[in-house]
Motif scaffolding. Structure first.
Motif, PDB file in Angstrom:
ATOM      1  N   ASP A  30      28.536  45.574  46.163  1.00  0.00           N
ATOM      2  CA  ASP A  30      29.863  45.249  46.665  1.00  0.00           C
ATOM      3  C   ASP A  30      30.400  43.954  46.055  1.00  0.00           C
ATOM      4  N   GLY A  31      29.511  42.972  45.885  1.00  0.00           N
ATOM      5  CA  GLY A  31      29.935  41.708  45.284  1.00  0.00           C
ATOM      6  C   GLY A  31      30.477  41.921  43.881  1.00  0.00           C
ATOM      7  N   LEU A  32      29.749  42.683  43.094  1.00  0.00           N
ATOM      8  CA  LEU A  32      30.184  42.948  41.719  1.00  0.00           C
ATOM      9  C   LEU A  32      31.483  43.738  41.715  1.00  0.00           C
ATOM     10  N   ALA A  33      31.582  44.728  42.586  1.00  0.00           N
ATOM     11  CA  ALA A  33      32.798  45.544  42.644  1.00  0.00           C
ATOM     12  C   ALA A  33      34.002  44.691  43.019  1.00  0.00           C
ATOM     13  N   ILE A  34      33.807  43.785  43.958  1.00  0.00           N
ATOM     14  CA  ILE A  34      34.926  42.936  44.369  1.00  0.00           C
ATOM     15  C   ILE A  34      35.329  42.019  43.219  1.00  0.00           C
ATOM     16  N   ARG A  35      34.337  41.446  42.538  1.00  0.00           N
ATOM     17  CA  ARG A  35      34.652  40.529  41.435  1.00  0.00           C
ATOM     18  C   ARG A  35      35.282  41.248  40.247  1.00  0.00           C
ATOM     19  N   SER A  36      34.758  42.404  39.887  1.00  0.00           N
ATOM     20  CA  SER A  36      35.208  42.957  38.615  1.00  0.00           C
ATOM     21  C   SER A  36      36.230  44.081  38.760  1.00  0.00           C
ATOM     22  N   ILE A  37      36.391  44.616  39.950  1.00  0.00           N
ATOM     23  CA  ILE A  37      37.365  45.703  40.127  1.00  0.00           C
ATOM     24  C   ILE A  37      38.490  45.298  41.079  1.00  0.00           C
ATOM     25  N   ILE A  38      38.140  44.759  42.226  1.00  0.00           N
ATOM     26  CA  ILE A  38      39.152  44.485  43.254  1.00  0.00           C
ATOM     27  C   ILE A  38      39.973  43.240  42.914  1.00  0.00           C
ATOM     28  N   LEU A  39      39.298  42.117  42.676  1.00  0.00           N
ATOM     29  CA  LEU A  39      40.053  40.873  42.478  1.00  0.00           C
ATOM     30  C   LEU A  39      40.947  40.875  41.235  1.00  0.00           C
ATOM     31  N   PRO A  40      40.488  41.409  40.101  1.00  0.00           N
ATOM     32  CA  PRO A  40      41.405  41.406  38.953  1.00  0.00           C
ATOM     33  C   PRO A  40      42.725  42.129  39.255  1.00  0.00           C
ATOM     34  N   GLN A  41      42.656  43.151  40.067  1.00  0.00           N
ATOM     35  CA  GLN A  41      43.895  43.854  40.427  1.00  0.00           C
ATOM     36  C   GLN A  41      44.658  43.086  41.497  1.00  0.00           C
ATOM     37  N   ALA A  42      43.935  42.622  42.519  1.00  0.00           N
ATOM     38  CA  ALA A  42      44.599  41.949  43.640  1.00  0.00           C
ATOM     39  C   ALA A  42      45.267  40.651  43.174  1.00  0.00           C
ATOM     40  N   LEU A  43      44.611  39.921  42.273  1.00  0.00           N
ATOM     41  CA  LEU A  43      45.205  38.658  41.826  1.00  0.00           C
ATOM     42  C   LEU A  43      46.477  38.908  41.026  1.00  0.00           C
ATOM     43  N   ARG A  44      46.457  39.956  40.213  1.00  0.00           N
ATOM     44  CA  ARG A  44      47.686  40.284  39.490  1.00  0.00           C
ATOM     45  C   ARG A  44      48.831  40.560  40.458  1.00  0.00           C
ATOM     46  N   LEU A  45      48.529  41.326  41.492  1.00  0.00           N
ATOM     47  CA  LEU A  45      49.566  41.677  42.457  1.00  0.00           C
ATOM     48  C   LEU A  45      50.036  40.466  43.252  1.00  0.00           C
ATOM     49  N   SER A  46      49.220  39.404  43.248  1.00  0.00           N
ATOM     50  CA  SER A  46      49.538  38.243  44.076  1.00  0.00           C
ATOM     51  C   SER A  46      50.459  37.248  43.384  1.00  0.00           C
ATOM     52  N   ILE A  47      50.724  37.448  42.106  1.00  0.00           N
ATOM     53  CA  ILE A  47      51.489  36.425  41.380  1.00  0.00           C
ATOM     54  C   ILE A  47      52.877  36.181  41.981  1.00  0.00           C
ATOM     55  N   PRO A  48      53.629  37.202  42.355  1.00  0.00           N
ATOM     56  CA  PRO A  48      54.935  36.919  42.987  1.00  0.00           C
ATOM     57  C   PRO A  48      54.792  36.095  44.273  1.00  0.00           C
ATOM     58  N   GLY A  49      53.816  36.424  45.088  1.00  0.00           N
ATOM     59  CA  GLY A  49      53.576  35.653  46.309  1.00  0.00           C
ATOM     60  C   GLY A  49      53.144  34.229  45.993  1.00  0.00           C
ATOM     61  N   TRP A  50      52.381  34.117  44.917  1.00  0.00           N
ATOM     62  CA  TRP A  50      51.907  32.809  44.466  1.00  0.00           C
ATOM     63  C   TRP A  50      53.075  31.936  44.053  1.00  0.00           C
ATOM     64  N   SER A  51      54.037  32.551  43.400  1.00  0.00           N
ATOM     65  CA  SER A  51      55.205  31.833  42.929  1.00  0.00           C
ATOM     66  C   SER A  51      55.995  31.281  44.123  1.00  0.00           C
ATOM     67  N   ASN A  52      56.110  32.061  45.142  1.00  0.00           N
ATOM     68  CA  ASN A  52      56.741  31.635  46.383  1.00  0.00           C
ATOM     69  C   ASN A  52      55.961  30.468  47.009  1.00  0.00           C
ATOM     70  N   GLU A  53      54.649  30.622  47.008  1.00  0.00           N
ATOM     71  CA  GLU A  53      53.788  29.588  47.575  1.00  0.00           C
ATOM     72  C   GLU A  53      53.935  28.273  46.793  1.00  0.00           C
ATOM     73  N   TYR A  54      54.058  28.385  45.492  1.00  0.00           N
ATOM     74  CA  TYR A  54      54.251  27.188  44.660  1.00  0.00           C
ATOM     75  C   TYR A  54      55.498  26.421  45.100  1.00  0.00           C
ATOM     76  N   SER A  55      56.592  27.140  45.292  1.00  0.00           N
ATOM     77  CA  SER A  55      57.825  26.427  45.637  1.00  0.00           C
ATOM     78  C   SER A  55      57.709  25.786  47.016  1.00  0.00           C
ATOM     79  N   ILE A  56      56.926  26.395  47.893  1.00  0.00           N
ATOM     80  CA  ILE A  56      56.736  25.798  49.218  1.00  0.00           C
ATOM     81  C   ILE A  56      55.870  24.539  49.137  1.00  0.00           C
ATOM     82  N   ILE A  57      54.774  24.606  48.387  1.00  0.00           N
ATOM     83  CA  ILE A  57      53.914  23.416  48.261  1.00  0.00           C
ATOM     84  C   ILE A  57      54.681  22.283  47.593  1.00  0.00           C
ATOM     85  N   LEU A  58      55.456  22.643  46.596  1.00  0.00           N
ATOM     86  CA  LEU A  58      56.219  21.617  45.882  1.00  0.00           C
ATOM     87  C   LEU A  58      57.075  20.840  46.879  1.00  0.00           C
TER      88      LEU A  58
END
Ligand SMILES: Nc1ncnc2c1ncn2[C@@H]1O[C@H](COP(=O)(O)OP(=O)(O)O)[C@@H](O)[C@H]1O
Ligand SMILES: [Mg+2]
Lengths: 256, 221
Positions: free
Chosen positions: B129-157
């Motif tokens: 499960d650890g390997l699957a999360i690192r190499s399959i789940i997170l690479p996809q989830a992090l890509r999908l998170s970029i728009p949310g991340w951008s929003n988060e950046y403007s809030i932290i700023l």
């Protein structure tokens, strides 16, 4: 018949599963011999997918045991579980290719990260598997750029790359447009003819008649009929299997 | 004319504050990433104690105002544990830990939006499960998170302006310093506003470029 008094390659004994308070599998057993092709047939909701997923412990059954080559597999031992799953390939109805990886990376990733192969070695092996399913020229495409039939062939290549001893196929052509079914069946037929041991849930009757060594008819979590396709599907045999198959043929209008 | 002279004279000083702000915000984003990913994984895949602990963390940092957290950590907790940080360092850590709580919710949403079949297929190939999360789940989830991340950046700023109260010499502190000395409040604070706006714009543009760079052909959710 390939059956003899050798020990079965895989032995499923008394598998029971409860999900959501309902008994989904009721003490299902089957013996799978080397080179054998068994086909699971039965109405939707009968437990075919659950049984197949139990057979590589993607679902942990509440009761029952699985033996591979005469050795009992302990699903609670993480090492044993991972090594067991490498030896049992799984093909899903909706492919489940890794969406962020190209075809060749999909086939190669477990070779590298599970088998510990080097990058080049894994890529060469992955390319060989893709060529075996006729997709050498699609290696660099992402899943979203492939047709359903191509996706399923990539997923077969991905499973084969692990050198499995058994392949489990859960309605591998059900999610495909009709014109794409035959390219996938051709690949599976090739596997069967090369002696791959398989259990496949399918409603492809022509395929079943010509290739299955045994048909298992599943309903309400039990195997209620089993036998050779010739016996179970003979005209006038009066079996539940024949009855069910003539219904789906009427609905789908395809030739047996 | 006099106003222009004050502005021109103050600009380099305020811009140095911009560098401090950028340091704190970028630091907080990465700290938030480092905290948020394990929190999200714990919330989705963890056992009951792990889910409880990560839930507690998120609940705490979402429930307490940043201003309170800044004081609590800078004057209270960091002192107590003998951590000798300057105001910028302390603000970066507090902003980062807070952002970790919010980022974990972004990642959690992305992970849950992936089809269950991805993990099943990985397990079926013999991945842990650890390997699957690192190499399959997170690479996809992090890509999908970029728009949310951008929003988060403007809030932290924007939240980073609060570091002013700890005495961190970032944009807001430096602007305030000049304004209160020269009485050019309107032009000075307008300058600060424009600087924040430009930094927001630049960060969002950079993240959009990143999103494009890592985009996968035909991948739609
Ligand atoms: N996670 C689950 N929770 C509750 N019920 C489930 C779950 N998964 C499957 N089932 C039920 O188990 C039964 C058997 O399903 P399945 O194995 O998918 O059958 P088949 O593949 O033959 O259509 C169905 O009634 C289905 O609703
Ligand atoms: Mg099914």
């Amino acid at each position: 018949m390939k059956r003899n008094d050798k020990t079965p390659l895989m032995r499923v004994q008394g598998i029971s599963v409860r999900l959501g308070g309902r008994e989904i599998l009721k003490s299902v057993s089957l013996d799978l011999y080397e080179g054998e092709m068994k086909v699971l047939i039965g109405p939707s909701g009968g437990g075919k997918s659950t049984l197949l997923q139990c057979m590589n412990y993607l679902i942990l059954p509440d009761r029952g045991e699985i033996e591979l080559e005469g050795r009992n597999v302990d699903p609670h031992n993480a090492r044993e579980l991972c090594s067991f799953r490498q030896q049992v390939g799984m093909i899903f109805q909706d492919f489940n290719l890794f969406d962020h990886l190209t075809a060749v990376e999909n086939v190669g990733i477990a070779l590298r990260k599970v088998r510990g192969m080097g990058r080049t070695e894994a890529r060469d092996r992955a390319m060989a598997e893709l060529e075996r399913v006729g997709l050498g020229d699609k290696a660099r495409l992402y899943p979203a750029e492939l047709s359903g039939g191509q996706k399923q062939r990539v997923s077969i290549a991905r499973a084969l790359a692990m050198d499995p001893k058994v392949m489990l196929l859960d309605e591998p052509t059900s999610a495909l447009d009709p014109e794409l079914v035959s390219e996938v069946l051709t690949v599976i037929r090739g596997l069967a003819q090369n002696g791959m041991t398989m259990v496949m849930a399918t409603h492809q009757m022509g395929f079943t008649r010509s290739l299955a060594d045994e048909v298992l008819f599943m309903q309400e979590g039990q195997i209620i009929e089993q036998g050779s396709p010739k016996d179970l599907l003979a005209d006038g045999s009066g079996t539940r299997t024949l009855d069910f198959c003539s219904q789906i043929l009427d609905v789908e209008g395809c030739t047996p | 004319m006099e106003t222009l002279n004050v502005l021109l004279e103050a600009l380099p000083y305020v811009l140095q504050g911009g560098a401090v702000t950028v340091f704190a915000v970028v630091g907080a984003m990465f700290l938030g990433l480092a905290v948020g990913v394990p929190l999200a994984v714990a919330q989705v895949y963890g056992n009951a104690p792990l889910r409880f602990l990560s839930g507690l963390y998120v609940w705490f940092f979402r429930g307490v105002p940043i201003l309170v957290l800044l004081f609590l950590f800078y004057f209270g907790l960091f002192n107590l544990i003998g951590l000798n940080l300057n105001a910028v360092g302390a603000a970066t850590i507090v902003l980062g830990m807070t952002s970790g709580a919010y980022q974990s919710q972004i990642f959690r949403g992305s992970i849950l939006s992936l089809s269950k079949g991805q993990l099943k297929a990985a397990r079926a190939l013999g991945m842990s499960d650890g390997l699957a999360i690192r190499s399959i789940i997170l690479p996809q989830a992090l890509r999908l998170s970029i728009p949310g991340w951008s929003n988060e950046y403007s809030i932290i700023l924007k939240d980073s302006a609060l570091a002013f109260v700890l005495g961190a010499s970032e944009i807001m502190a430096r602007t305030h310093f000049v304004a209160s000395r020269t009485y050019k409040h309107l032009p000075m604070y307008l300058t600060a506003a424009v600087l924040y706006f430009l930094l927001t714009w630049a960060g969002v543009a950079a993240l959009r470029a990143l999103e494009k760079r890592v985009r996968i052909k035909g991948y739609v959710q």
